[in-house]
Scaffold this active site. Sequence first.
Site, PDB file in Angstrom:
ATOM      1  N   ASP A   1       0.986  -1.040  -0.395  1.00 56.52           N
ATOM      2  CA  ASP A   1      -0.019   0.254  -0.458  1.00 56.52           C
ATOM      3  C   ASP A   1       0.865   1.384  -0.321  1.00 56.52           C
ATOM      4  O   ASP A   1       2.001   1.032   1.236  1.00 56.52           O
ATOM      5  CB  ASP A   1      -0.943  -0.074   1.351  1.00 56.52           C
ATOM      6  CG  ASP A   1      -1.621   0.453   1.613  1.00 56.52           C
ATOM      7  OD1 ASP A   1      -1.792   2.119   0.205  1.00 56.52           O
ATOM      8  OD2 ASP A   1      -2.608   1.156   2.838  1.00 56.52           O
ATOM      9  N   HIS A   2       0.770   1.966  -1.011  1.00 57.47           N
ATOM     10  CA  HIS A   2       1.633   3.070  -1.061  1.00 57.47           C
ATOM     11  C   HIS A   2       1.816   4.006  -0.499  1.00 57.47           C
ATOM     12  O   HIS A   2       2.439   5.389   0.018  1.00 57.47           O
ATOM     13  CB  HIS A   2       1.064   3.754  -2.426  1.00 57.47           C
ATOM     14  CG  HIS A   2       3.076   4.353  -3.326  1.00 57.47           C
ATOM     15  ND1 HIS A   2       4.210   4.542  -2.357  1.00 57.47           N
ATOM     16  CD2 HIS A   2       4.037   4.150  -3.959  1.00 57.47           C
ATOM     17  CE1 HIS A   2       5.615   5.002  -3.334  1.00 57.47           C
ATOM     18  NE2 HIS A   2       4.878   4.331  -4.087  1.00 57.47           N
ATOM     19  N   ARG A   3       0.413   4.483  -0.117  1.00 59.03           N
ATOM     20  CA  ARG A   3       0.064   5.488   1.579  1.00 59.03           C
ATOM     21  C   ARG A   3       0.781   5.260   2.624  1.00 59.03           C
ATOM     22  O   ARG A   3       0.842   5.880   3.448  1.00 59.03           O
ATOM     23  CB  ARG A   3      -1.725   5.117   1.510  1.00 59.03           C
ATOM     24  CG  ARG A   3      -2.389   5.379   0.152  1.00 59.03           C
ATOM     25  CD  ARG A   3      -4.038   5.257   0.615  1.00 59.03           C
ATOM     26  NE  ARG A   3      -4.054   3.393   1.077  1.00 59.03           N
ATOM     27  CZ  ARG A   3      -5.396   2.769   1.465  1.00 59.03           C
ATOM     28  NH1 ARG A   3      -6.638   4.540   2.026  1.00 59.03           N
ATOM     29  NH2 ARG A   3      -5.488   2.554   2.000  1.00 59.03           N
TER      30      ARG A   3
END
Length: 422
Positions: free
Chosen positions: A394-396
């Site tokens: 998850d790039h967040r």
Amino acid sequence: MTDILMPRLSDTMEEGVISSWQKQPGDEVAVGDVIVDIETDKAVMEYEAYEAGVLEKILVAEGETAAIGAPIAVLATSGAASSAPAPAPAAPEPASAPEPEPVVETPSAPAPVAAVPRSGNGSRPPSSPLARRLARDHGIDLATLNGSGPGGRIVRADIESAIRSGAPAPAPAAAPAPAPAAPAAPAVKAQAAEDPDVEAVPLNRFRKVAARRLTESKREAPHFYLNREVDAEPLLAFRARLNEALSPAKVSVNDLIVKASATALREHPAVNVSYTEENLLFHKRVHVGIAVAVEDGLLVPVIKDTDRKGVAEIGRETRELAGKARDGKLKPQEMSGGTFSISNLGMFGVDSFAAVINPPEAAILAVGGIRDEPVVRDGQVVPGKRLALTLSVDHRATDGATAAKFLDRLATLLQNPLLIVA
């Protein structure tokens, strides 16, 4: 009297479906007795009694849904048990049959209960939770079937075979029971009539929930993927030596991957995180979820404090949790709290794949099969064994460089497996 309320059996549960009542009105209930099987969004779970007494009344029949906290039954507790029989004799006219009244108080109650037949002594043919649900939905009498599972257990394939062969519904339940099940069968027949080569099978609750959660994950979490191949020969050789030393206990390649992942997570805490709208949650403990294929779909039991456990202990716990998952016996606490997940499809001949993140976790590791391939060593092409890993992130919650360092450390551990148990 005490109301038995629909419990919250998972962190994502909003309502539950009564799968089957294990106690009937008038039955004695001891603390720890299983009263009812409840279908949640993750599994069919047993609900145990916290108080002793007599089951006075069933308020939610088999196959019906109730919100969390809603009364599903009434228990006459030990303090009230002596007064429980009093109301029944008080009505002189129906004195010949006082007990059945609580069951038939509402017309809809007895019909769904009869959908899964019981013999006079309260027994039923052994069957899986999914088989019972399909039988109920399609009006199949379990007593008319011979199970093909272990010990004559009726499984999904037996119900689907009965549906295809047009097995009749039990006669006594045919008139009053159609209400919950009737919409499903005509829908299947209507679609099949449009195209005789198509059979429409209604989605079960697990698949509906999985579809919703995975869709949310792909839509809300910006996934990125890192691929890495590792030399699996040292891992296989180490596993062979370890199993010789631990005999008769056995350790699998997956057990070593789970332990190596937990070790890498401990060393790279920025991957052992969860994203929220307000905070990035850094988990101080490492809890690894192991994806397990079950009859209903997929469950992810969690091994708590994985980094602190030995490989043999991880192997024992994984096998125990996987067995519970397949039998529908997992407890809520055994499926919650995961900080990272692993999905291994290597045993199915899959070379590599990308898994969908299991929210609220920030990453999931997809493990493929070990392949025989030519490799270059010391300038020479020689036979070798390769293992493909794919990390979905998850790039967040984390960035590419951080995730790459974690994956590099994991590859180092797997190619130098003595470091896993050091």
